[in-house]
Design a protein around this motif. Structure first.
Motif, PDB file in Angstrom:
ATOM      1  N   UNK A  29     -13.529 -11.915  -3.795  1.00  0.00           N
ATOM      2  CA  UNK A  29     -13.652 -11.423  -5.176  1.00  0.00           C
ATOM      3  C   UNK A  29     -14.478 -10.138  -5.229  1.00  0.00           C
ATOM      4  N   UNK A  30     -15.560 -10.089  -4.441  1.00  0.00           N
ATOM      5  CA  UNK A  30     -16.388  -8.872  -4.425  1.00  0.00           C
ATOM      6  C   UNK A  30     -15.574  -7.692  -3.921  1.00  0.00           C
ATOM      7  N   UNK A  31     -14.810  -7.913  -2.831  1.00  0.00           N
ATOM      8  CA  UNK A  31     -13.966  -6.849  -2.306  1.00  0.00           C
ATOM      9  C   UNK A  31     -12.978  -6.354  -3.355  1.00  0.00           C
ATOM     10  N   UNK A  32     -12.346  -7.310  -4.059  1.00  0.00           N
ATOM     11  CA  UNK A  32     -11.384  -6.943  -5.102  1.00  0.00           C
ATOM     12  C   UNK A  32     -12.077  -6.164  -6.224  1.00  0.00           C
ATOM     13  N   UNK A  33     -13.302  -6.591  -6.570  1.00  0.00           N
ATOM     14  CA  UNK A  33     -14.029  -5.904  -7.645  1.00  0.00           C
ATOM     15  C   UNK A  33     -14.314  -4.457  -7.251  1.00  0.00           C
ATOM     16  N   UNK A  34     -14.733  -4.251  -5.994  1.00  0.00           N
ATOM     17  CA  UNK A  34     -14.982  -2.886  -5.519  1.00  0.00           C
ATOM     18  C   UNK A  34     -13.690  -2.068  -5.597  1.00  0.00           C
ATOM     19  N   UNK A  35     -12.581  -2.687  -5.160  1.00  0.00           N
ATOM     20  CA  UNK A  35     -11.304  -1.993  -5.218  1.00  0.00           C
ATOM     21  C   UNK A  35     -10.917  -1.635  -6.643  1.00  0.00           C
ATOM     22  N   UNK A  36     -11.189  -2.573  -7.557  1.00  0.00           N
ATOM     23  CA  UNK A  36     -10.841  -2.334  -8.965  1.00  0.00           C
ATOM     24  C   UNK A  36     -11.642  -1.152  -9.516  1.00  0.00           C
ATOM     25  N   UNK A  37     -12.935  -1.104  -9.193  1.00  0.00           N
ATOM     26  CA  UNK A  37     -13.774   0.006  -9.658  1.00  0.00           C
ATOM     27  C   UNK A  37     -13.215   1.328  -9.135  1.00  0.00           C
TER      28      UNK A  37
ATOM     29  N   UNK B   8       0.001   1.234 -10.202  1.00  0.00           N
ATOM     30  CA  UNK B   8       0.315   1.129  -8.770  1.00  0.00           C
ATOM     31  C   UNK B   8      -0.856   1.620  -7.926  1.00  0.00           C
ATOM     32  N   UNK B   9      -1.459   2.752  -8.341  1.00  0.00           N
ATOM     33  CA  UNK B   9      -2.589   3.269  -7.551  1.00  0.00           C
ATOM     34  C   UNK B   9      -3.764   2.296  -7.607  1.00  0.00           C
ATOM     35  N   UNK B  10      -3.978   1.674  -8.777  1.00  0.00           N
ATOM     36  CA  UNK B  10      -5.060   0.683  -8.864  1.00  0.00           C
ATOM     37  C   UNK B  10      -4.760  -0.490  -7.938  1.00  0.00           C
ATOM     38  N   UNK B  11      -3.490  -0.909  -7.887  1.00  0.00           N
ATOM     39  CA  UNK B  11      -3.131  -2.002  -6.985  1.00  0.00           C
ATOM     40  C   UNK B  11      -3.398  -1.613  -5.538  1.00  0.00           C
ATOM     41  N   UNK B  12      -3.141  -0.349  -5.210  1.00  0.00           N
ATOM     42  CA  UNK B  12      -3.438   0.128  -3.855  1.00  0.00           C
ATOM     43  C   UNK B  12      -4.911  -0.058  -3.531  1.00  0.00           C
ATOM     44  N   UNK B  13      -5.779   0.324  -4.485  1.00  0.00           N
ATOM     45  CA  UNK B  13      -7.219   0.168  -4.251  1.00  0.00           C
ATOM     46  C   UNK B  13      -7.617  -1.304  -4.207  1.00  0.00           C
TER      47      UNK B  13
ATOM     48  N   UNK C 160      -3.884   5.223   1.320  1.00  0.00           N
ATOM     49  CA  UNK C 160      -3.289   6.454   1.848  1.00  0.00           C
ATOM     50  C   UNK C 160      -1.794   6.506   1.509  1.00  0.00           C
ATOM     51  N   UNK C 161      -1.128   5.354   1.475  1.00  0.00           N
ATOM     52  CA  UNK C 161       0.295   5.309   1.114  1.00  0.00           C
ATOM     53  C   UNK C 161       0.552   6.013  -0.207  1.00  0.00           C
ATOM     54  N   UNK C 162      -0.368   5.815  -1.157  1.00  0.00           N
ATOM     55  CA  UNK C 162      -0.183   6.407  -2.483  1.00  0.00           C
ATOM     56  C   UNK C 162      -0.779   7.800  -2.561  1.00  0.00           C
ATOM     57  N   UNK C 163      -1.173   8.363  -1.405  1.00  0.00           N
ATOM     58  CA  UNK C 163      -1.720   9.715  -1.404  1.00  0.00           C
ATOM     59  C   UNK C 163      -3.191   9.754  -1.778  1.00  0.00           C
ATOM     60  N   UNK C 164      -3.842   8.583  -1.845  1.00  0.00           N
ATOM     61  CA  UNK C 164      -5.267   8.548  -2.151  1.00  0.00           C
ATOM     62  C   UNK C 164      -6.057   8.338  -0.864  1.00  0.00           C
ATOM     63  N   UNK C 165      -7.359   8.219  -0.992  1.00  0.00           N
ATOM     64  CA  UNK C 165      -8.201   7.903   0.161  1.00  0.00           C
ATOM     65  C   UNK C 165      -9.376   7.088  -0.370  1.00  0.00           C
ATOM     66  N   UNK C 166      -9.958   6.249   0.483  1.00  0.00           N
ATOM     67  CA  UNK C 166     -11.105   5.453   0.050  1.00  0.00           C
ATOM     68  C   UNK C 166     -12.270   5.639   1.019  1.00  0.00           C
ATOM     69  N   UNK C 167     -13.216   6.493   0.626  1.00  0.00           N
ATOM     70  CA  UNK C 167     -14.389   6.717   1.470  1.00  0.00           C
ATOM     71  C   UNK C 167     -15.432   5.625   1.247  1.00  0.00           C
ATOM     72  N   UNK C 168     -15.125   4.656   0.368  1.00  0.00           N
ATOM     73  CA  UNK C 168     -16.093   3.595   0.123  1.00  0.00           C
ATOM     74  C   UNK C 168     -15.711   2.310   0.855  1.00  0.00           C
ATOM     75  N   UNK C 169     -14.637   2.350   1.658  1.00  0.00           N
ATOM     76  CA  UNK C 169     -14.187   1.127   2.337  1.00  0.00           C
ATOM     77  C   UNK C 169     -15.308   0.537   3.192  1.00  0.00           C
ATOM     78  N   UNK C 170     -16.021   1.405   3.914  1.00  0.00           N
ATOM     79  CA  UNK C 170     -17.107   0.930   4.774  1.00  0.00           C
ATOM     80  C   UNK C 170     -18.248   0.332   3.959  1.00  0.00           C
ATOM     81  N   UNK C 171     -18.548   0.949   2.815  1.00  0.00           N
ATOM     82  CA  UNK C 171     -19.623   0.427   1.965  1.00  0.00           C
ATOM     83  C   UNK C 171     -19.217  -0.910   1.359  1.00  0.00           C
ATOM     84  N   UNK C 172     -17.932  -1.049   1.001  1.00  0.00           N
ATOM     85  CA  UNK C 172     -17.430  -2.330   0.503  1.00  0.00           C
ATOM     86  C   UNK C 172     -17.615  -3.402   1.574  1.00  0.00           C
ATOM     87  N   UNK C 173     -17.264  -3.029   2.815  1.00  0.00           N
ATOM     88  CA  UNK C 173     -17.439  -3.943   3.944  1.00  0.00           C
ATOM     89  C   UNK C 173     -18.905  -4.386   4.036  1.00  0.00           C
ATOM     90  N   UNK C 174     -19.824  -3.428   3.982  1.00  0.00           N
ATOM     91  CA  UNK C 174     -21.252  -3.763   4.080  1.00  0.00           C
ATOM     92  C   UNK C 174     -21.659  -4.724   2.972  1.00  0.00           C
TER      93      UNK C 174
END
Lengths: 330, 318
Positions: free
Chosen positions: A116-124, A223-228, A73-87
């Motif tokens: 690593x899985x969390x980071x991979x999801x963020x990278x995608x 920077x936005x990728x780093x945010x994710x 959100x800091x970078x003006x984005x949003x992640x609706x997949x955060x919960x799915x990443x958690x699962x």
């Protein structure tokens, strides 16, 4: 100019504003303390060390997810997949721990893979949103469907238990203090270290004015990728806390938490449009949601009305969070 | 040459080409997928989504990060209200329609007031409203049975109405015409684009921006209510959170239709194609024989792939 009364009042307002600017999470803190007081009023027992620890270990997962959301959100984005990443991380670590025997080594290795899985999801997500320039809301919704599919592949039905070593540690005590306090302390250190790096400033610069950030030499896409990536990392940490709390794997557990994480960010006083965020606020916002839920319970609300009252209370505190946040920025 | 490429870059054309391609793919994966009966069934399902997306579309067109996450809740609420008001009797259809429209307009009004008077971002306001609606559904469900659809309503949605085509598809076509006329030929429609592309300029030009925005959320609530009513007719009885799936799929339909989430650009004809595209894709995935996890992965990946065909953001330029 004409009367001292207006002067003092305006300086008072300005003082409040500068306080809010320095500590943007103050409104969230006030709401949180008020809720704690109300909780204590309706059930004095709810303020005991034991129940507060319980509340913290239950809502630690949401705290982590809200912090994860804050960085995008800091970078003006949003992640609706955060919960799915958690699962996904939840089911992956539970299955891995079980397969590797549930010993200390297995647990640590599974946790490392979980990160690593969390980071991979963020990278995608980062590649899809920042590099391919798809709209964040719909693109991360699409990736959330994909991640949920992966989670269902890893564990088709909920219920595989986590090894006792893992959840006993999370729910237990270490040197006389509940383990969750060490989690909180580690989180505080991590957040402090992150706040000392350039990445947070860069994220906020991109969120505030993407074009201006680009023109002053900020590598916007990176920077936005780093945010994710940060979002994926904290989503994985959130999954660890959730697994410690529920002691089992569930491929759909995080779905409902995504929107709560967005709500917690807003509650904390961050601007959803980006450029102005506070991780401490998000932490308090997540706990506020937890306290609202427990307050509705302790107030003796009839069970069928609980969801409604919770929904209404959260809507009201959301409004309060937005209004207070705006005052701080104005 | 550039005329040809720009023709093929129009979202509506992209969607139509993809629809034909997907129908062809579906037919080759499972013969009979693109038969007339099947296509009618897909159209019925698409019309439900399309009607929700109509409201979502105007809210998004109105700009300022306009979005309505509460549509799913309104769909569910409307289905349960309609089921109880008509309770299996044709005479109850008209009162049910009125009750649903009132409820949809009411929650739209609340959304609109929060967004305009309190200046709460639409995402936050409608997210909070979704929580309230979900709680309300629990309350209603505890107190009363879920109710049944009137035979007349079920027939309207599932049985041929005129020229062998069910009434709901005619309704969808009518809504499509209405939206096209409203957006392109009326002052109200032009004002939607005006506030969506430059709110301040529209305000200076005398457009009642706040009133407009409240109106858009009310329209969204009412379209969701109509969809909830039709959904009841489609399934016969309402069950918990029937509408939940429409929250994000309505937004995707709008995006696939070429409407920008930034507002001020797009239209409903594309959204209709977008809704159809989404439903056909889901239809193909349910006919092929893979398990749920594979289906979800393919669905998610395909959505991403399809999004690449549509308006991507601009690259940063110095």
């Amino acid at each position: 100019m004409t009367s001292t009364a207006t002067d003092t009042r305006s300086s008072g307002a300005a003082g409040l504003r500068s306080w809010l600017e320095r500590y943007p999470f103050l409104p969230a803190l006030v709401i949180l303390i008020a809720l704690l007081a109300l909780n204590g009023l309706f059930s004095p027992n709810s303020l005991s060390f034991r129940s507060l620890t319980g509340l913290l270990s239950t809502y630690m997962a949401l705290v982590m997810l809200a912090i994860a959301q804050t960085y995008v959100v800091s970078a003006g984005d949003i992640d609706l997949s955060a919960g799915a990443t958690l699962s996904l991380v939840n089911v992956a670590i539970v299955v891995l721990m079980e397969r590797w025997g549930g010993g200390a080594g297995a647990v640590l290795l599974a946790l490392a893979l979980g990160v690593l899985i969390g980071l991979a999801c963020g990278l995608i997500n980062g590649i899809v949103v920042a590099a391919l320039r798809l709209q964040a809301i719909v693109a991360t919704f699409a990736t959330s469907i994909f991640f949920t599919g992966l989670a269902l592949y890893v564990m088709p039905v909920a219920g595989t238990p986590a090894p006792a070593l893992f959840w006993r540690t999370y729910g237990g005590r270490l040197f006389g203090l509940p383990f969750v306090f060490y989690v909180l302390a580690a989180l505080a250190v991590l957040l402090y270290l992150l706040s000392r790096t350039r990445i947070v400033t860069e994220l906020l610069a991109v969120g505030d004015d993407q074009q201006a950030a680009y023109q002053t030499g900020v590598p916007v896409v990176a920077v936005r990728i780093k945010g994710y990536l940060l979002c994926g990392l904290f989503s994985a940490l959130s999954a660890f806390c959730l697994t410690g709390d529920t002691a089992s794997g569930d491929p759909l557990v995080g779905g409902k938490m995504t929107l709560y994480s967005v709500a917690a960010v807003v509650l904390g006083g961050s601007a959803l449009a980006g450029g102005w965020t506070t991780v401490v606020g998000s932490l308090l916002g997540a706990l506020t949601i937890g306290l609202v839920n427990s307050l509705v319970f302790f107030m003796g609300t009839p069970s069928e009305w609980q969801n409604f009252v919770q929904g209404l209370a959260i809507l009201l505190v959301l409004m309060a969070g937005v209004l207070a946040g705006r005052r701080a920025r104005a | 040459m550039s005329a040809i490429t720009s023709f093929f870059k129009q979202p509506l054309i992209v969607a139509l080409i993809l629809i034909v391609a997907l129908l062809y793919l579906g037919q080759s994966l499972s013969p009979g997928f693109a038969s007339a009966d099947q296509i009618l069934r897909l159209l019925i399902v698409a019309s439900l989504l399309g009607i929700v997306a109509a409201g979502q579309n105007v809210v998004i067109l109105g700009g300022r990060e306009g979005i309505d996450l509460s549509v799913g809740g309104v769909v569910s609420l409307s289905a349960i209200i309609a089921g109880n008001v008509m309770n299996g009797a044709d005479g109850g259809i008209l009162p049910a329609v009125l009750a649903c429209l009132t409820a949809g307009a009411f929650f739209g009004l609340l959304n609109g007031l929060g967004v305009t008077l309190l200046r709460i971002p639409p995402l936050v306001m409608t997210l909070g409203m979704l929580g309230v609606l979900q709680g309300l559904l629990v309350v209603i469900r505890q107190g009363i049975p879920s109710g049944r659809a009137a035979p007349g309503l079920s027939a309207f949605v599932t049985q041929p109405f005129a020229f062998g085509i069910p009434g709901i598809i005619w309704l969808w076509i009518a809504i499509g015409l209405f939206m096209a006329l409203m957006l392109n030929r009326t002052v109200f429609g032009h004002r939607i684009y005006a506030i969506g592309s430059n709110e301040h300029a529209a305000y200076m030009a005398g457009v009642p921006v706040r009133l407009m925005r409240i109106g858009l959320f009310m329209i969204s609530g009412m379209f969701a209510a109509i969809a909830g009513l039709c959904l009841l007719g489609y399934s016969g009885s309402s069950f918990a959170n029937v509408g939940e799936q429409y929250m994000l799929s309505s937004i995707i339909a709008v995006v696939f239709g070429g409407t920008s989430l930034a507002g001020g650009k797009g239209g409903y004809t594309g959204t209709m194609a977008g809704a159809l595209l989404l439903v056909i894709l889901q239809g193909i995935l349910t006919t092929v024989n893979i398990d749920e996890s594979g289906r979800q992965m393919v669905f998610g990946a395909t959505l991403l792939l399809l999004m690449l065909f549509y308006g991507r953001g601009r690259a940063m330029r110095a």
